[in-house]
Design a protein around this motif. Structure first.
Motif, PDB file in Angstrom:
ATOM      1  N   THR A 306       0.859  -1.174   0.000  1.00 25.68           N
ATOM      2  CA  THR A 306       0.000   0.000   0.000  1.00 25.68           C
ATOM      3  C   THR A 306       0.903   1.235   0.000  1.00 25.68           C
ATOM      4  O   THR A 306       2.018   1.196   0.540  1.00 25.68           O
ATOM      5  CB  THR A 306      -0.945   0.015   1.220  1.00 25.68           C
ATOM      6  OG1 THR A 306      -0.172  -0.088   2.425  1.00 25.68           O
ATOM      7  CG2 THR A 306      -1.929  -1.152   1.148  1.00 25.68           C
ATOM      8  N   GLU A 349      -4.391   1.183   5.997  1.00 26.73           N
ATOM      9  CA  GLU A 349      -4.576   1.160   4.549  1.00 26.73           C
ATOM     10  C   GLU A 349      -5.210  -0.149   4.092  1.00 26.73           C
ATOM     11  O   GLU A 349      -6.068  -0.160   3.190  1.00 26.73           O
ATOM     12  CB  GLU A 349      -3.233   1.369   3.842  1.00 26.73           C
ATOM     13  CG  GLU A 349      -2.710   2.792   3.948  1.00 26.73           C
ATOM     14  CD  GLU A 349      -1.515   3.024   3.048  1.00 26.73           C
ATOM     15  OE1 GLU A 349      -1.539   3.985   2.258  1.00 26.73           O
ATOM     16  OE2 GLU A 349      -0.537   2.238   3.135  1.00 26.73           O
ATOM     17  N   GLN A 353      -8.892  -0.655   2.131  1.00 25.44           N
ATOM     18  CA  GLN A 353      -9.089  -1.407   0.891  1.00 25.44           C
ATOM     19  C   GLN A 353     -10.143  -2.491   1.064  1.00 25.44           C
ATOM     20  O   GLN A 353     -10.997  -2.690   0.193  1.00 25.44           O
ATOM     21  CB  GLN A 353      -7.763  -2.034   0.443  1.00 25.44           C
ATOM     22  CG  GLN A 353      -6.738  -1.033  -0.059  1.00 25.44           C
ATOM     23  CD  GLN A 353      -5.448  -1.706  -0.494  1.00 25.44           C
ATOM     24  OE1 GLN A 353      -5.198  -2.875  -0.179  1.00 25.44           O
ATOM     25  NE2 GLN A 353      -4.603  -0.969  -1.200  1.00 25.44           N
TER      26      GLN A 353
END
Length: 485
Positions: A306, A349, A353
Protein backbone atom coordinates in the motif's frame (compact mmCIF):
# COMPACT_ATOMS: atom_id res chain seq x y z
CA UNK A 1 32.43 -18.09 40.34
CA UNK A 2 29.40 -15.77 40.01
CA UNK A 3 27.35 -13.00 41.54
CA UNK A 4 23.81 -12.33 40.34
CA UNK A 5 21.61 -9.23 39.93
CA UNK A 6 17.89 -9.99 39.94
CA UNK A 7 15.07 -7.77 38.67
CA UNK A 8 11.80 -9.21 39.95
CA UNK A 9 9.16 -8.35 38.89
CA UNK A 10 9.40 -6.63 35.48
CA UNK A 11 6.83 -3.86 34.95
CA UNK A 12 4.62 -2.61 32.13
CA UNK A 13 4.43 -5.95 30.38
CA UNK A 14 1.67 -8.56 30.52
CA UNK A 15 2.38 -11.44 32.93
CA UNK A 16 4.96 -12.09 35.68
CA UNK A 17 8.74 -12.44 35.34
CA UNK A 18 12.07 -11.43 36.82
CA UNK A 19 15.58 -10.73 35.53
CA UNK A 20 18.84 -11.93 37.02
CA UNK A 21 22.26 -10.58 36.07
CA UNK A 22 25.06 -13.01 36.90
CA UNK A 23 28.54 -11.71 37.67
CA UNK A 24 31.77 -13.67 37.66
CA UNK A 25 34.27 -13.56 40.52
CA UNK A 26 35.83 -10.42 39.02
CA UNK A 27 32.51 -8.57 39.03
CA UNK A 28 32.06 -8.70 35.26
CA UNK A 29 28.72 -9.57 33.71
CA UNK A 30 28.81 -13.24 32.72
CA UNK A 31 25.17 -13.99 31.91
CA UNK A 32 21.67 -12.50 31.91
CA UNK A 33 18.44 -14.41 32.32
CA UNK A 34 14.83 -13.41 31.73
CA UNK A 35 12.83 -15.73 33.98
CA UNK A 36 9.13 -16.37 33.45
CA UNK A 37 7.97 -17.60 36.81
CA UNK A 38 4.25 -18.37 36.52
CA UNK A 39 2.46 -21.04 34.55
CA UNK A 40 -1.05 -22.09 33.60
CA UNK A 41 -0.97 -24.93 31.04
CA UNK A 42 -3.62 -24.35 28.39
CA UNK A 43 -2.16 -27.09 26.22
CA UNK A 44 -3.03 -29.76 28.77
CA UNK A 45 -6.49 -28.68 29.80
CA UNK A 46 -7.59 -28.39 26.15
CA UNK A 47 -7.22 -32.16 25.89
CA UNK A 48 -10.55 -33.96 25.67
CA UNK A 49 -12.40 -30.92 24.30
CA UNK A 50 -14.01 -30.95 20.81
CA UNK A 51 -11.76 -29.22 18.29
CA UNK A 52 -14.74 -27.03 17.29
CA UNK A 53 -14.47 -25.35 20.71
CA UNK A 54 -10.78 -24.50 20.39
CA UNK A 55 -11.29 -21.09 18.82
CA UNK A 56 -13.48 -20.00 21.73
CA UNK A 57 -11.28 -21.66 24.35
CA UNK A 58 -7.88 -20.44 23.18
CA UNK A 59 -9.16 -16.90 22.63
CA UNK A 60 -9.37 -16.79 26.43
CA UNK A 61 -5.67 -17.43 26.92
CA UNK A 62 -5.20 -13.66 26.95
CA UNK A 63 -7.27 -10.49 26.92
CA UNK A 64 -4.59 -8.63 24.95
CA UNK A 65 -4.42 -10.89 21.89
CA UNK A 66 -7.55 -13.08 21.86
CA UNK A 67 -8.05 -12.49 18.14
CA UNK A 68 -4.67 -14.03 17.35
CA UNK A 69 -5.58 -17.32 19.03
CA UNK A 70 -9.10 -17.19 17.62
CA UNK A 71 -7.78 -16.99 14.05
CA UNK A 72 -5.02 -19.57 14.47
CA UNK A 73 -7.50 -22.01 16.00
CA UNK A 74 -10.04 -21.39 13.25
CA UNK A 75 -7.39 -21.97 10.58
CA UNK A 76 -6.39 -25.23 12.25
CA UNK A 77 -10.06 -26.23 12.31
CA UNK A 78 -10.33 -25.51 8.57
CA UNK A 79 -7.68 -28.13 7.95
CA UNK A 80 -9.27 -30.70 10.24
CA UNK A 81 -12.45 -30.29 8.21
CA UNK A 82 -10.44 -30.14 4.96
CA UNK A 83 -12.36 -27.06 3.78
CA UNK A 84 -11.45 -23.71 2.27
CA UNK A 85 -13.42 -20.82 3.80
CA UNK A 86 -15.39 -18.76 1.26
CA UNK A 87 -13.59 -15.68 -0.14
CA UNK A 88 -15.68 -13.27 1.96
CA UNK A 89 -14.81 -15.16 5.15
CA UNK A 90 -11.08 -15.03 4.39
CA UNK A 91 -11.29 -11.27 3.82
CA UNK A 92 -13.29 -10.77 7.00
CA UNK A 93 -10.73 -12.74 9.00
CA UNK A 94 -8.02 -10.52 7.53
CA UNK A 95 -9.98 -7.40 8.49
CA UNK A 96 -10.29 -8.70 12.03
CA UNK A 97 -6.55 -9.37 12.26
CA UNK A 98 -5.65 -5.92 10.91
CA UNK A 99 -7.86 -4.32 13.56
CA UNK A 100 -6.26 -6.50 16.24
CA UNK A 101 -2.71 -5.57 15.21
CA UNK A 102 -3.69 -1.90 15.11
CA UNK A 103 -5.17 -1.82 18.62
CA UNK A 104 -2.41 -3.93 20.16
CA UNK A 105 0.38 -1.84 18.63
CA UNK A 106 -1.35 1.33 19.81
CA UNK A 107 -1.46 -0.08 23.35
CA UNK A 108 2.22 -0.98 23.22
CA UNK A 109 3.45 2.34 21.84
CA UNK A 110 1.25 4.87 23.62
CA UNK A 111 0.45 3.17 26.92
CA UNK A 112 3.50 1.01 27.68
CA UNK A 113 6.52 2.53 25.91
CA UNK A 114 5.99 6.23 25.21
CA UNK A 115 6.20 7.21 28.92
CA UNK A 116 9.88 6.23 28.78
CA UNK A 117 10.47 8.30 25.63
CA UNK A 118 8.59 11.40 26.70
CA UNK A 119 8.97 11.48 30.50
CA UNK A 120 12.55 10.21 30.71
CA UNK A 121 14.28 7.07 31.96
CA UNK A 122 15.09 8.74 35.28
CA UNK A 123 11.60 10.12 35.91
CA UNK A 124 9.59 9.10 38.96
CA UNK A 125 8.18 5.60 38.32
CA UNK A 126 4.94 6.63 40.04
CA UNK A 127 4.25 9.04 37.18
CA UNK A 128 6.16 7.27 34.39
CA UNK A 129 3.03 5.64 32.99
CA UNK A 130 0.03 6.49 30.85
CA UNK A 131 -1.42 8.69 33.61
CA UNK A 132 1.79 10.70 33.77
CA UNK A 133 1.68 10.96 30.00
CA UNK A 134 -1.88 12.31 30.23
CA UNK A 135 -0.67 15.03 32.56
CA UNK A 136 2.39 15.90 30.46
CA UNK A 137 0.83 15.70 26.98
CA UNK A 138 -2.94 15.22 27.17
CA UNK A 139 -3.47 15.59 23.42
CA UNK A 140 -1.02 12.81 22.60
CA UNK A 141 -2.39 10.54 25.30
CA UNK A 142 -5.94 11.13 24.12
CA UNK A 143 -4.98 10.42 20.52
CA UNK A 144 -3.32 7.15 21.52
CA UNK A 145 -6.36 6.06 23.50
CA UNK A 146 -8.61 6.93 20.56
CA UNK A 147 -6.45 4.96 18.13
CA UNK A 148 -6.66 1.85 20.28
CA UNK A 149 -10.37 2.44 20.74
CA UNK A 150 -10.78 2.50 16.94
CA UNK A 151 -9.19 -0.92 16.56
CA UNK A 152 -11.23 -2.35 19.42
CA UNK A 153 -14.46 -0.95 18.00
CA UNK A 154 -13.79 -2.69 14.68
CA UNK A 155 -13.31 -5.94 16.62
CA UNK A 156 -16.68 -5.40 18.28
CA UNK A 157 -18.41 -4.53 15.01
CA UNK A 158 -17.23 -7.81 13.51
CA UNK A 159 -17.24 -10.21 16.44
CA UNK A 160 -19.86 -8.73 18.73
CA UNK A 161 -17.40 -7.94 21.54
CA UNK A 162 -13.98 -6.35 21.97
CA UNK A 163 -12.35 -9.39 23.62
CA UNK A 164 -12.92 -13.14 23.67
CA UNK A 165 -15.17 -13.18 20.63
CA UNK A 166 -16.02 -16.59 19.13
CA UNK A 167 -16.73 -15.08 15.72
CA UNK A 168 -14.15 -16.97 13.64
CA UNK A 169 -14.97 -20.68 13.45
CA UNK A 170 -13.69 -23.70 11.51
CA UNK A 171 -14.81 -23.14 7.94
CA UNK A 172 -15.21 -19.37 8.10
CA UNK A 173 -16.91 -16.77 10.30
CA UNK A 174 -20.30 -16.46 11.96
CA UNK A 175 -21.55 -13.20 10.43
CA UNK A 176 -20.85 -10.80 7.59
CA UNK A 177 -19.90 -7.14 7.80
CA UNK A 178 -22.96 -4.93 8.02
CA UNK A 179 -23.30 -1.81 5.84
CA UNK A 180 -23.51 0.31 9.01
CA UNK A 181 -20.24 -1.17 10.32
CA UNK A 182 -18.53 -0.51 7.00
CA UNK A 183 -19.68 3.11 7.05
CA UNK A 184 -18.42 3.56 10.63
CA UNK A 185 -14.96 2.20 9.74
CA UNK A 186 -14.66 4.48 6.71
CA UNK A 187 -15.79 7.50 8.72
CA UNK A 188 -13.22 6.93 11.50
CA UNK A 189 -10.19 5.94 9.44
CA UNK A 190 -9.05 9.57 8.82
CA UNK A 191 -8.66 10.26 12.57
CA UNK A 192 -6.72 7.01 13.05
CA UNK A 193 -4.39 7.92 10.20
CA UNK A 194 -3.81 11.37 11.66
CA UNK A 195 -2.82 9.86 15.01
CA UNK A 196 -0.26 7.44 13.59
CA UNK A 197 1.21 10.27 11.50
CA UNK A 198 1.61 12.27 14.72
CA UNK A 199 3.31 9.31 16.43
CA UNK A 200 5.69 8.70 13.53
CA UNK A 201 6.78 12.33 13.47
CA UNK A 202 7.29 12.34 17.23
CA UNK A 203 9.35 9.15 17.27
CA UNK A 204 11.51 10.29 14.34
CA UNK A 205 12.40 13.46 16.24
CA UNK A 206 13.31 11.47 19.33
CA UNK A 207 15.42 9.00 17.36
CA UNK A 208 17.42 11.90 15.93
CA UNK A 209 18.26 13.06 19.46
CA UNK A 210 17.70 11.61 22.92
CA UNK A 211 17.02 8.00 21.83
CA UNK A 212 20.06 7.55 19.61
CA UNK A 213 22.00 5.60 22.23
CA UNK A 214 19.10 3.23 22.85
CA UNK A 215 19.00 2.40 19.14
CA UNK A 216 22.58 1.10 19.42
CA UNK A 217 22.34 -0.72 22.74
CA UNK A 218 18.84 -2.17 23.11
CA UNK A 219 19.17 -5.53 21.46
CA UNK A 220 21.23 -4.58 18.41
CA UNK A 221 22.85 -7.82 17.23
CA UNK A 222 22.79 -10.11 14.17
CA UNK A 223 20.17 -12.84 14.15
CA UNK A 224 17.67 -14.62 11.97
CA UNK A 225 14.16 -13.21 11.51
CA UNK A 226 11.03 -15.27 10.77
CA UNK A 227 7.59 -14.25 9.47
CA UNK A 228 4.85 -15.22 7.10
CA UNK A 229 5.16 -13.62 3.67
CA UNK A 230 2.74 -13.58 0.75
CA UNK A 231 3.41 -15.54 -2.42
CA UNK A 232 4.93 -12.42 -4.02
CA UNK A 233 7.10 -11.75 -0.95
CA UNK A 234 4.80 -9.04 0.36
CA UNK A 235 3.88 -8.26 3.97
CA UNK A 236 1.40 -10.80 5.32
CA UNK A 237 -0.60 -11.17 8.53
CA UNK A 238 -2.73 -14.31 8.21
CA UNK A 239 -1.88 -16.42 5.15
CA UNK A 240 1.27 -17.06 3.12
CA UNK A 241 4.28 -19.20 3.99
CA UNK A 242 7.18 -18.97 6.42
CA UNK A 243 10.42 -17.20 5.56
CA UNK A 244 13.68 -17.00 7.52
CA UNK A 245 16.08 -14.21 6.60
CA UNK A 246 19.44 -13.38 8.18
CA UNK A 247 21.00 -10.06 9.14
CA UNK A 248 22.79 -9.76 5.80
CA UNK A 249 19.50 -10.05 3.91
CA UNK A 250 20.07 -13.64 2.78
CA UNK A 251 16.93 -15.77 2.75
CA UNK A 252 17.93 -18.99 4.49
CA UNK A 253 14.55 -20.74 4.26
CA UNK A 254 11.59 -19.76 2.15
CA UNK A 255 8.17 -21.05 1.19
CA UNK A 256 8.01 -23.25 4.31
CA UNK A 257 4.51 -24.70 4.62
CA UNK A 258 2.68 -24.57 7.93
CA UNK A 259 2.67 -28.38 8.00
CA UNK A 260 6.47 -28.41 7.84
CA UNK A 261 7.15 -25.98 10.67
CA UNK A 262 8.77 -28.63 12.87
CA UNK A 263 11.58 -29.00 10.33
CA UNK A 264 12.66 -25.40 10.97
CA UNK A 265 11.41 -24.61 14.49
CA UNK A 266 12.73 -26.54 17.48
CA UNK A 267 11.79 -25.95 21.13
CA UNK A 268 14.25 -26.09 24.01
CA UNK A 269 13.58 -25.72 27.74
CA UNK A 270 15.66 -24.42 30.63
CA UNK A 271 15.22 -25.21 34.32
CA UNK A 272 15.04 -21.54 35.30
CA UNK A 273 12.04 -20.43 33.20
CA UNK A 274 8.59 -21.68 32.23
CA UNK A 275 8.96 -19.91 28.89
CA UNK A 276 10.22 -22.25 26.17
CA UNK A 277 13.14 -21.36 23.91
CA UNK A 278 12.24 -21.91 20.23
CA UNK A 279 15.16 -21.87 17.78
CA UNK A 280 15.91 -22.38 14.10
CA UNK A 281 16.41 -26.11 14.04
CA UNK A 282 19.06 -26.37 11.27
CA UNK A 283 21.45 -24.23 13.35
CA UNK A 284 20.71 -25.95 16.67
CA UNK A 285 20.22 -24.48 20.14
CA UNK A 286 21.05 -21.75 21.08
CA UNK A 287 22.84 -20.77 17.86
CA UNK A 288 19.51 -20.76 16.02
CA UNK A 289 18.28 -17.59 17.74
CA UNK A 290 15.66 -15.80 15.66
CA UNK A 291 13.26 -12.92 16.18
CA UNK A 292 9.59 -12.57 15.25
CA UNK A 293 7.04 -9.74 15.33
CA UNK A 294 6.80 -6.37 13.59
CA UNK A 295 10.57 -6.01 13.15
CA UNK A 296 10.83 -9.49 11.67
CA UNK A 297 7.84 -8.97 9.37
CA UNK A 298 9.33 -5.76 7.97
CA UNK A 299 12.69 -7.46 7.51
CA UNK A 300 11.24 -10.54 5.83
CA UNK A 301 8.90 -8.87 3.36
CA UNK A 302 9.84 -7.33 0.03
CA UNK A 303 7.12 -4.69 0.24
CA UNK A 304 3.91 -3.96 2.10
CA UNK A 305 1.79 -3.21 -0.95
CA UNK A 306 0.00 0.00 0.00
CA UNK A 307 1.40 3.44 -0.89
CA UNK A 308 1.83 5.16 2.48
CA UNK A 309 3.05 2.02 4.24
CA UNK A 310 5.60 1.35 1.49
CA UNK A 311 6.95 4.87 1.90
CA UNK A 312 7.23 4.38 5.64
CA UNK A 313 8.92 1.00 5.13
CA UNK A 314 11.51 2.64 2.88
CA UNK A 315 12.10 5.39 5.45
CA UNK A 316 12.35 2.80 8.23
CA UNK A 317 15.04 0.89 6.34
CA UNK A 318 16.89 4.05 5.31
CA UNK A 319 17.11 5.19 8.93
CA UNK A 320 17.89 1.87 10.61
CA UNK A 321 19.14 -0.62 8.02
CA UNK A 322 22.62 -2.11 8.45
CA UNK A 323 25.47 -1.52 6.05
CA UNK A 324 26.11 -5.27 5.80
CA UNK A 325 22.63 -5.77 4.36
CA UNK A 326 22.76 -2.78 2.06
CA UNK A 327 20.20 -1.04 4.24
CA UNK A 328 17.73 -3.89 3.79
CA UNK A 329 17.73 -5.39 7.31
CA UNK A 330 17.24 -3.64 10.65
CA UNK A 331 18.89 -5.42 13.59
CA UNK A 332 18.20 -3.12 16.55
CA UNK A 333 15.38 -4.38 18.76
CA UNK A 334 14.67 -0.80 19.77
CA UNK A 335 13.38 -0.42 16.20
CA UNK A 336 10.42 -2.64 17.14
CA UNK A 337 8.73 0.58 18.32
CA UNK A 338 9.02 2.26 14.93
CA UNK A 339 8.10 -1.00 13.17
CA UNK A 340 4.81 -1.08 15.11
CA UNK A 341 3.89 2.36 13.82
CA UNK A 342 4.72 1.34 10.24
CA UNK A 343 2.49 -1.71 10.68
CA UNK A 344 -0.37 0.44 11.99
CA UNK A 345 -0.14 2.39 8.72
CA UNK A 346 -0.25 -0.92 6.82
CA UNK A 347 -3.28 -2.04 8.83
CA UNK A 348 -5.23 1.18 8.29
CA UNK A 349 -4.58 1.16 4.55
CA UNK A 350 -5.39 -2.54 4.35
CA UNK A 351 -8.66 -2.03 6.24
CA UNK A 352 -9.58 0.82 3.92
CA UNK A 353 -9.09 -1.41 0.89
CA UNK A 354 -11.03 -4.31 2.38
CA UNK A 355 -14.13 -2.40 3.46
CA UNK A 356 -14.44 -0.98 -0.05
CA UNK A 357 -15.04 -4.56 -1.26
CA UNK A 358 -18.77 -5.28 -1.48
CA UNK A 359 -18.12 -9.03 -1.18
CA UNK A 360 -17.60 -8.53 2.59
CA UNK A 361 -21.37 -8.05 2.82
CA UNK A 362 -21.96 -11.50 1.31
CA UNK A 363 -23.86 -14.11 3.29
CA UNK A 364 -21.59 -16.88 1.98
CA UNK A 365 -19.16 -16.88 4.87
CA UNK A 366 -18.83 -20.46 6.11
CA UNK A 367 -17.96 -23.87 4.65
CA UNK A 368 -19.32 -26.88 6.55
CA UNK A 369 -18.03 -30.44 6.63
CA UNK A 370 -17.37 -33.41 8.89
CA UNK A 371 -14.02 -34.26 10.42
CA UNK A 372 -11.63 -35.26 7.64
CA UNK A 373 -8.20 -35.24 9.33
CA UNK A 374 -6.70 -36.18 12.69
CA UNK A 375 -3.88 -33.62 12.78
CA UNK A 376 -3.49 -30.03 11.61
CA UNK A 377 -1.36 -26.92 12.06
CA UNK A 378 -2.63 -23.36 11.75
CA UNK A 379 -0.33 -20.34 11.63
CA UNK A 380 -1.09 -16.62 11.69
CA UNK A 381 0.74 -13.41 12.53
CA UNK A 382 -0.19 -12.09 15.96
CA UNK A 383 0.80 -8.51 16.87
CA UNK A 384 3.89 -9.87 18.66
CA UNK A 385 4.83 -12.34 15.94
CA UNK A 386 4.14 -15.69 14.34
CA UNK A 387 1.69 -17.93 16.21
CA UNK A 388 1.45 -21.71 15.78
CA UNK A 389 -1.50 -23.93 16.78
CA UNK A 390 -0.89 -27.67 16.35
CA UNK A 391 -3.72 -30.08 17.21
CA UNK A 392 -4.19 -33.83 17.15
CA UNK A 393 -7.72 -35.22 17.46
CA UNK A 394 -9.33 -38.65 17.64
CA UNK A 395 -12.00 -39.90 15.23
CA UNK A 396 -14.68 -38.21 17.34
CA UNK A 397 -12.98 -34.83 16.96
CA UNK A 398 -11.78 -34.71 20.56
CA UNK A 399 -8.40 -33.11 21.21
CA UNK A 400 -5.68 -35.60 22.16
CA UNK A 401 -2.68 -33.23 22.01
CA UNK A 402 -2.05 -29.50 21.60
CA UNK A 403 1.14 -27.55 20.99
CA UNK A 404 1.07 -23.76 21.03
CA UNK A 405 4.19 -21.87 19.94
CA UNK A 406 3.73 -18.26 20.92
CA UNK A 407 5.52 -15.21 19.55
CA UNK A 408 6.89 -14.15 22.94
CA UNK A 409 8.52 -17.55 23.37
CA UNK A 410 10.14 -17.29 19.97
CA UNK A 411 11.71 -13.99 21.07
CA UNK A 412 12.94 -15.54 24.32
CA UNK A 413 16.57 -16.04 23.30
CA UNK A 414 16.64 -12.52 21.87
CA UNK A 415 15.17 -11.00 25.04
CA UNK A 416 17.83 -12.68 27.16
CA UNK A 417 20.56 -11.40 24.85
CA UNK A 418 19.05 -7.90 24.89
CA UNK A 419 19.09 -7.77 28.70
CA UNK A 420 22.77 -8.74 28.70
CA UNK A 421 23.64 -6.08 26.12
CA UNK A 422 21.87 -3.32 28.05
CA UNK A 423 23.49 -4.39 31.32
CA UNK A 424 26.96 -4.31 29.78
CA UNK A 425 26.30 -0.83 28.40
CA UNK A 426 24.74 0.82 31.46
CA UNK A 427 26.14 -1.03 34.50
CA UNK A 428 29.67 0.09 35.42
CA UNK A 429 31.91 -2.97 35.61
CA UNK A 430 33.32 -4.53 37.63
CA UNK A 431 30.27 -4.34 39.88
CA UNK A 432 31.31 -3.66 43.50
CA UNK A 433 30.13 -5.92 46.29
CA UNK A 434 28.06 -3.09 47.80
CA UNK A 435 26.44 -2.16 44.47
CA UNK A 436 23.17 -0.24 44.36
CA UNK A 437 20.71 -0.36 41.48
CA UNK A 438 19.66 3.12 40.31
CA UNK A 439 16.12 3.63 39.01
CA UNK A 440 17.30 4.64 35.53
CA UNK A 441 19.21 1.38 35.13
CA UNK A 442 16.28 -0.65 36.38
CA UNK A 443 13.98 1.01 33.89
CA UNK A 444 16.36 0.60 30.94
CA UNK A 445 16.68 -3.12 31.59
CA UNK A 446 12.90 -3.38 31.73
CA UNK A 447 12.57 -1.27 28.59
CA UNK A 448 14.77 -3.71 26.73
CA UNK A 449 12.14 -6.36 27.40
CA UNK A 450 9.34 -3.97 26.48
CA UNK A 451 10.82 -3.56 22.99
CA UNK A 452 9.40 -7.02 22.29
CA UNK A 453 6.03 -6.22 23.91
CA UNK A 454 5.97 -9.67 25.53
CA UNK A 455 2.68 -11.29 26.43
CA UNK A 456 3.46 -13.88 29.10
CA UNK A 457 -0.14 -14.95 29.60
CA UNK A 458 -0.01 -16.24 26.04
CA UNK A 459 3.48 -17.62 26.07
CA UNK A 460 3.41 -19.48 29.36
CA UNK A 461 -0.33 -19.23 29.86
CA UNK A 462 0.05 -17.16 33.03
CA UNK A 463 -2.25 -14.37 34.21
CA UNK A 464 -1.84 -11.04 35.93
CA UNK A 465 0.11 -7.79 35.85
CA UNK A 466 3.85 -7.81 35.61
CA UNK A 467 5.90 -6.12 38.34
CA UNK A 468 9.73 -6.06 38.50
CA UNK A 469 12.37 -7.55 40.82
CA UNK A 470 16.12 -7.29 40.17
CA UNK A 471 18.89 -8.94 42.17
CA UNK A 472 22.67 -9.00 41.90
CA UNK A 473 24.18 -12.32 43.02
CA UNK A 474 27.81 -13.17 43.56
CA UNK A 475 29.48 -16.43 42.59
CA UNK A 476 28.20 -18.07 45.81
CA UNK A 477 24.60 -17.01 45.20
CA UNK A 478 24.71 -14.26 47.79
CA UNK A 479 22.45 -11.29 47.03
CA UNK A 480 24.69 -8.22 46.72
CA UNK A 481 22.05 -5.76 45.55
CA UNK A 482 18.30 -5.90 45.17
CA UNK A 483 15.50 -3.68 44.01
CA UNK A 484 11.81 -4.46 43.59
CA UNK A 485 8.54 -2.74 42.79
Amino acid sequence: MMRTITIDPVTRIEGHAKITLHLDDEGQLADARFHVVEYRGFETFCEGRPFTEMAGITARICGICPVSHLLAAAKTGDKLLAVQPPPAARKLRRLLNLAQICQSHALSFFHLSSPDFLLGWESDPERRNVFGLMAADPDLARAGIRLRQFGQQVLELLGGRKIHSAWAVPGGVRSALSPEARDWILANLPEAKQTVRLALDLLNRLLDGPLEREQRTFGDFPSLFMALVAEDGGWECIEGRLRFIDSDGTVVADGVREEDYAAVVGEAVESWSYLKFPYYRPLGYPQGLYRVGPLARLNACERIGTPWADRELEAFRSRNGTTASGGRIVTSSFAYHQARLVEIVACLEGMEQLVADDSLLSGRIRARAQLNANEAIGVSEAPRGTLFHHYRVDDNGLITAVNLIIATGQNNLAMNRTVAQIAREFIPQPVPADATIPEALLNRVEAGIRCYDPCLSCSTHAAGQMPLHLQVLDHRGTVLAERAR
